[in-house]
Motif scaffolding. Sequence first.
Motif, PDB file in Angstrom:
ATOM      1  N   GLU A 159      36.368 -11.521   7.907  1.00 25.28           N
ATOM      2  CA  GLU A 159      35.219 -11.209   7.066  1.00 25.28           C
ATOM      3  C   GLU A 159      34.044 -12.136   7.346  1.00 25.28           C
ATOM      4  O   GLU A 159      32.906 -11.690   7.501  1.00 25.28           O
ATOM      5  CB  GLU A 159      35.606 -11.289   5.599  1.00 25.28           C
ATOM      6  CG  GLU A 159      34.451 -10.950   4.653  1.00 25.28           C
ATOM      7  CD  GLU A 159      34.887 -10.953   3.201  1.00 25.28           C
ATOM      8  OE1 GLU A 159      34.321 -11.748   2.426  1.00 25.28           O
ATOM      9  OE2 GLU A 159      35.796 -10.169   2.856  1.00 25.28           O
ATOM     10  N   TRP A 167      27.318  -7.722  10.090  1.00 24.79           N
ATOM     11  CA  TRP A 167      26.914  -7.111   8.818  1.00 24.79           C
ATOM     12  C   TRP A 167      26.975  -8.166   7.724  1.00 24.79           C
ATOM     13  O   TRP A 167      28.074  -8.589   7.344  1.00 24.79           O
ATOM     14  CB  TRP A 167      27.855  -5.962   8.435  1.00 24.79           C
ATOM     15  CG  TRP A 167      27.901  -4.824   9.407  1.00 24.79           C
ATOM     16  CD1 TRP A 167      26.884  -3.994   9.752  1.00 24.79           C
ATOM     17  CD2 TRP A 167      29.057  -4.359  10.126  1.00 24.79           C
ATOM     18  NE1 TRP A 167      27.314  -3.044  10.641  1.00 24.79           N
ATOM     19  CE2 TRP A 167      28.643  -3.252  10.897  1.00 24.79           C
ATOM     20  CE3 TRP A 167      30.386  -4.778  10.194  1.00 24.79           C
ATOM     21  CZ2 TRP A 167      29.521  -2.552  11.724  1.00 24.79           C
ATOM     22  CZ3 TRP A 167      31.249  -4.091  11.016  1.00 24.79           C
ATOM     23  CH2 TRP A 167      30.824  -2.990  11.774  1.00 24.79           C
ATOM     24  N   ALA A 169      26.938  -8.194   4.606  1.00 27.46           N
ATOM     25  CA  ALA A 169      27.761  -7.882   3.432  1.00 27.46           C
ATOM     26  C   ALA A 169      29.106  -7.286   3.827  1.00 27.46           C
ATOM     27  O   ALA A 169      29.721  -6.561   3.059  1.00 27.46           O
ATOM     28  CB  ALA A 169      27.011  -6.924   2.502  1.00 27.46           C
ATOM     29  N   ALA A 170      29.575  -7.601   5.027  1.00 24.18           N
ATOM     30  CA  ALA A 170      30.849  -7.046   5.488  1.00 24.18           C
ATOM     31  C   ALA A 170      31.986  -7.446   4.562  1.00 24.18           C
ATOM     32  O   ALA A 170      32.009  -8.550   4.012  1.00 24.18           O
ATOM     33  CB  ALA A 170      31.145  -7.528   6.903  1.00 24.18           C
ATOM     34  N   SER A 171      32.919  -6.526   4.380  1.00 22.98           N
ATOM     35  CA  SER A 171      34.131  -6.827   3.621  1.00 22.98           C
ATOM     36  C   SER A 171      35.336  -6.419   4.464  1.00 22.98           C
ATOM     37  O   SER A 171      35.249  -5.532   5.314  1.00 22.98           O
ATOM     38  CB  SER A 171      34.147  -6.082   2.289  1.00 22.98           C
ATOM     39  OG  SER A 171      34.205  -4.684   2.495  1.00 22.98           O
ATOM     40  N   THR A 173      39.473  -5.403   4.107  1.00 20.72           N
ATOM     41  CA  THR A 173      40.569  -5.024   3.221  1.00 20.72           C
ATOM     42  C   THR A 173      41.843  -4.888   4.043  1.00 20.72           C
ATOM     43  O   THR A 173      41.850  -4.194   5.070  1.00 20.72           O
ATOM     44  CB  THR A 173      40.277  -3.689   2.518  1.00 20.72           C
ATOM     45  OG1 THR A 173      39.048  -3.798   1.796  1.00 20.72           O
ATOM     46  CG2 THR A 173      41.404  -3.328   1.551  1.00 20.72           C
ATOM     47  N   THR A 190      34.499  -3.254   6.788  1.00 19.06           N
ATOM     48  CA  THR A 190      33.540  -2.288   6.260  1.00 19.06           C
ATOM     49  C   THR A 190      32.196  -2.956   6.003  1.00 19.06           C
ATOM     50  O   THR A 190      32.141  -3.978   5.314  1.00 19.06           O
ATOM     51  CB  THR A 190      34.045  -1.690   4.939  1.00 19.06           C
ATOM     52  OG1 THR A 190      35.347  -1.143   5.131  1.00 19.06           O
ATOM     53  CG2 THR A 190      33.100  -0.603   4.440  1.00 19.06           C
ATOM     54  N   PRO A 191      31.093  -2.384   6.526  1.00 18.35           N
ATOM     55  CA  PRO A 191      29.765  -2.887   6.149  1.00 18.35           C
ATOM     56  C   PRO A 191      29.381  -2.314   4.800  1.00 18.35           C
ATOM     57  O   PRO A 191      29.310  -1.100   4.631  1.00 18.35           O
ATOM     58  CB  PRO A 191      28.862  -2.357   7.270  1.00 18.35           C
ATOM     59  CG  PRO A 191      29.536  -1.126   7.747  1.00 18.35           C
ATOM     60  CD  PRO A 191      31.020  -1.325   7.528  1.00 18.35           C
ATOM     61  N   ARG A 192      29.170  -3.168   3.805  1.00 14.98           N
ATOM     62  CA  ARG A 192      28.776  -2.666   2.487  1.00 14.98           C
ATOM     63  C   ARG A 192      27.377  -2.094   2.556  1.00 14.98           C
ATOM     64  O   ARG A 192      26.508  -2.584   3.269  1.00 14.98           O
ATOM     65  CB  ARG A 192      28.825  -3.796   1.445  1.00 14.98           C
ATOM     66  CG  ARG A 192      30.211  -4.316   1.146  1.00 14.98           C
ATOM     67  CD  ARG A 192      30.214  -5.091  -0.153  1.00 14.98           C
ATOM     68  NE  ARG A 192      31.503  -5.740  -0.386  1.00 14.98           N
ATOM     69  CZ  ARG A 192      31.742  -7.025  -0.171  1.00 14.98           C
ATOM     70  NH1 ARG A 192      30.769  -7.798   0.275  1.00 14.98           N
ATOM     71  NH2 ARG A 192      32.918  -7.543  -0.413  1.00 14.98           N
ATOM     72  N   ARG A 193      27.124  -1.069   1.776  1.00 12.20           N
ATOM     73  CA  ARG A 193      25.824  -0.416   1.740  1.00 12.20           C
ATOM     74  C   ARG A 193      25.049  -0.820   0.494  1.00 12.20           C
ATOM     75  O   ARG A 193      25.632  -1.078  -0.556  1.00 12.20           O
ATOM     76  CB  ARG A 193      25.975   1.105   1.782  1.00 12.20           C
ATOM     77  CG  ARG A 193      26.600   1.607   3.080  1.00 12.20           C
ATOM     78  CD  ARG A 193      26.757   3.109   3.099  1.00 12.20           C
ATOM     79  NE  ARG A 193      27.369   3.557   4.342  1.00 12.20           N
ATOM     80  CZ  ARG A 193      26.678   3.863   5.436  1.00 12.20           C
ATOM     81  NH1 ARG A 193      25.366   3.770   5.423  1.00 12.20           N
ATOM     82  NH2 ARG A 193      27.287   4.254   6.533  1.00 12.20           N
ATOM     83  N   VAL A 199      22.909   0.389   5.501  1.00 10.60           N
ATOM     84  CA  VAL A 199      23.789  -0.711   5.865  1.00 10.60           C
ATOM     85  C   VAL A 199      22.924  -1.908   6.210  1.00 10.60           C
ATOM     86  O   VAL A 199      22.044  -1.827   7.062  1.00 10.60           O
ATOM     87  CB  VAL A 199      24.668  -0.336   7.081  1.00 10.60           C
ATOM     88  CG1 VAL A 199      25.490  -1.531   7.524  1.00 10.60           C
ATOM     89  CG2 VAL A 199      25.564   0.832   6.741  1.00 10.60           C
ATOM     90  N   SER A 200      23.169  -3.046   5.537  1.00  6.84           N
ATOM     91  CA  SER A 200      22.385  -4.239   5.823  1.00  6.84           C
ATOM     92  C   SER A 200      22.797  -4.814   7.163  1.00  6.84           C
ATOM     93  O   SER A 200      23.924  -4.661   7.614  1.00  6.84           O
ATOM     94  CB  SER A 200      22.596  -5.284   4.725  1.00  6.84           C
ATOM     95  OG  SER A 200      23.964  -5.596   4.609  1.00  6.84           O
TER      96      SER A 200
END
Length: 220
Positions: A159, A167, A169-171, A173, A190-193, A199-200
């Motif tokens: 992460e 990204w 704000a990548a997360s 899981t 996952t790149p948070r939107r 996508v930032s």
Amino acid sequence: MATAARIGPNAVLQHLAVLDAEIGVAWRGALLHLADVREPPATAGMLNEDEVARLHHAVRLYVPDRASAIQRAAGLATADYILANRIPRAAQLLIRTLPAPLGARVLAAAIARHAWTFAGSGRFRVRSHAPLWFEIADNPLAQHAAPHPVCDWHAAVFERLFATLVWPAASVTETSCCATGAPYCRFVITPRRGADGAVSAPARAAPQGMRWPVPVRDHG
């Protein structure tokens, strides 16, 4: 006689300060004793994966209510160490200047090339790029049965690397885990939107004269 598989020392070293802050120096020393793990020096090279696995399991066994937070903090610190000491600045700049999907591919490939430093005898693969997910089959750090995924250290390392270089704000899981009986630990990045659905991405200014990827060095 086969050589024992090894894992980079940060899988242990970065736990120590976190444990000191969370449970105190004395209890941390007791936990290392219970795990039959000697505190490695700051200059330690690669460690036997069995020793690393014993510490990770001991954290989950003896500090169950805080294990996830402890291992996540240690994983973030490990990634910070890698960024500060093991990935050349030019390589970081290159990844950040690429379009995010391409930057993610470059970073994923670099992680795969150096998987031996964090997966030991486990088998690491980049299984998909859209969505991006990794697997570690027979993950040596997840060999004790658990009712839920336990690889907070690995997830936090991935992460921080992707959030810093691709990204913001990548997360990550962990959707399956060897500890629950699955054949592999699966990590979905996952790149948070944002609220607008976009996508930032990091600020990207093309570096003068840079044309080819710069190799990422091994971390130890």
